[in-house]
Scaffold this motif. Structure first.
Motif, short mmCIF file in Angstrom:
data_model
loop_
_atom_site.label_atom_id
_atom_site.label_comp_id
_atom_site.label_asym_id
_atom_site.label_seq_id
_atom_site.Cartn_x
_atom_site.Cartn_y
_atom_site.Cartn_z
N LYS A 163 7.45 -23.48 -1.53
CA LYS A 163 7.36 -24.93 -1.38
C LYS A 163 8.75 -25.54 -1.55
O LYS A 163 9.54 -25.03 -2.35
CB LYS A 163 6.44 -25.52 -2.45
CG LYS A 163 5.01 -25.04 -2.37
CD LYS A 163 4.22 -25.64 -3.53
CE LYS A 163 2.78 -25.21 -3.52
NZ LYS A 163 2.05 -25.77 -4.66
N PRO A 164 9.04 -26.61 -0.85
CA PRO A 164 10.33 -27.28 -1.04
C PRO A 164 10.34 -28.00 -2.39
O PRO A 164 9.29 -28.27 -2.97
CB PRO A 164 10.38 -28.29 0.12
CG PRO A 164 8.95 -28.57 0.42
CD PRO A 164 8.21 -27.29 0.15
N PRO A 165 11.53 -28.32 -2.90
CA PRO A 165 11.60 -29.09 -4.15
C PRO A 165 10.76 -30.36 -4.06
O PRO A 165 10.63 -30.96 -3.00
CB PRO A 165 13.09 -29.42 -4.28
CG PRO A 165 13.77 -28.32 -3.52
CD PRO A 165 12.86 -28.00 -2.37
N ALA A 166 10.20 -30.78 -5.18
CA ALA A 166 9.26 -31.90 -5.19
C ALA A 166 9.94 -33.27 -5.08
O ALA A 166 9.34 -34.20 -4.57
CB ALA A 166 8.42 -31.85 -6.45
N GLY A 167 11.14 -33.41 -5.58
CA GLY A 167 11.81 -34.71 -5.51
C GLY A 167 11.04 -35.80 -6.23
O GLY A 167 10.68 -36.81 -5.64
N ARG A 168 10.80 -35.62 -7.52
CA ARG A 168 9.97 -36.56 -8.29
C ARG A 168 10.78 -37.65 -8.99
O ARG A 168 10.22 -38.43 -9.75
CB ARG A 168 9.18 -35.77 -9.32
CG ARG A 168 8.18 -34.82 -8.69
CD ARG A 168 7.37 -34.10 -9.75
NE ARG A 168 6.39 -33.27 -9.12
CZ ARG A 168 6.28 -31.97 -9.31
NH1 ARG A 168 7.09 -31.34 -10.13
NH2 ARG A 168 5.36 -31.28 -8.68
N TYR A 169 12.06 -37.70 -8.76
CA TYR A 169 12.91 -38.68 -9.42
C TYR A 169 12.53 -40.09 -9.00
O TYR A 169 12.46 -40.40 -7.81
CB TYR A 169 14.38 -38.43 -9.07
CG TYR A 169 15.34 -39.40 -9.72
CD1 TYR A 169 15.80 -39.18 -11.01
CD2 TYR A 169 15.76 -40.55 -9.06
CE1 TYR A 169 16.67 -40.07 -11.62
CE2 TYR A 169 16.63 -41.44 -9.66
CZ TYR A 169 17.09 -41.20 -10.94
OH TYR A 169 17.94 -42.08 -11.53
N LEU A 170 12.24 -40.95 -9.98
CA LEU A 170 11.88 -42.35 -9.72
C LEU A 170 12.73 -43.25 -10.60
O LEU A 170 12.54 -43.32 -11.82
CB LEU A 170 10.40 -42.60 -10.02
CG LEU A 170 9.39 -41.87 -9.13
CD1 LEU A 170 7.98 -42.05 -9.67
CD2 LEU A 170 9.49 -42.36 -7.70
#
Length: 171
Positions: free
Chosen positions: A153-160
């Motif tokens: 899976k690609p990185p989730a990118g959860r930074y908000l």
């Protein structure tokens, strides 16, 4: 693998390839779990390694989101001896830190892993305690499925940025 790379690339793996986790890899995972911080250095955690197919296949009857264990060659249950606590109640944080260390170590080793929550679901804790014959003073926190990745899976990118507050709660 670099630490930050492991943190940012780690994803929950729910599909596994055939192949076992080596004794060396298992040793590294357990050492990583025990390298976690613990309140007052009490280290009340314990780790139950589950690699018997009969047991792994029964867990989905207890935990409704654990069907990946039918593919995974093993799991590690992170639990605590609550009778040994010198800082009551902190076992949850200690075992959570140990669980995260195991997940990051799995990623660094190129393995797949998935955190399955047991605590605070009493029905899950009771069921897994009975299945694994745990003493009354042992409280399970998490179960971690581990194996060779059967999916990428690609990185989730959860930074908000909206979830960051400086010097207090300001909107």
């Amino acid at each position: 693998m670099d630490t930050l790379e492991a943190i940012f690339s780690r994803r929950s793996t729910r599909h596994y390839q055939n192949g076992d986790v080596s004794p060396s890899e298992l040793d590294t995972l357990l050492r990583a779990g025990m390298a976690a911080p613990s309140a007052g250095n009490q280290q009340v955690w314990h780790f139950v390694v589950i690699d018997e197919r009969r047991i792994l296949d029964k867990i989905p009857d207890i935990h409704p989101y654990s069907k990946m264990l039918k593919e995974a060659p093993m799991a590690i249950m992170v639990c605590a001896d609550t009778s040994a606590e010198t800082k009551p109640g902190y076992w949850i944080q200690d075992c959570a830190a140990a669980s995260q260390n195991i997940l990051l170590a799995a990623e660094a080793l190129g393995l797949g892993a998935c955190w399955l929550g047991l605590h605070p679901r009493e029905e899950r804790k009771k069921g897994i305690s009975q299945l694994l014959n745990l003493p009354a003073n042992i409280s399970p926190l998490s179960l971690i499925a581990i194996g060779k990745k059967g999916e990428v899976k690609p990185p989730a990118g959860r930074y908000l940025e909206s979830h960051i507050h400086k010097n207090g709660w300001q909107v």
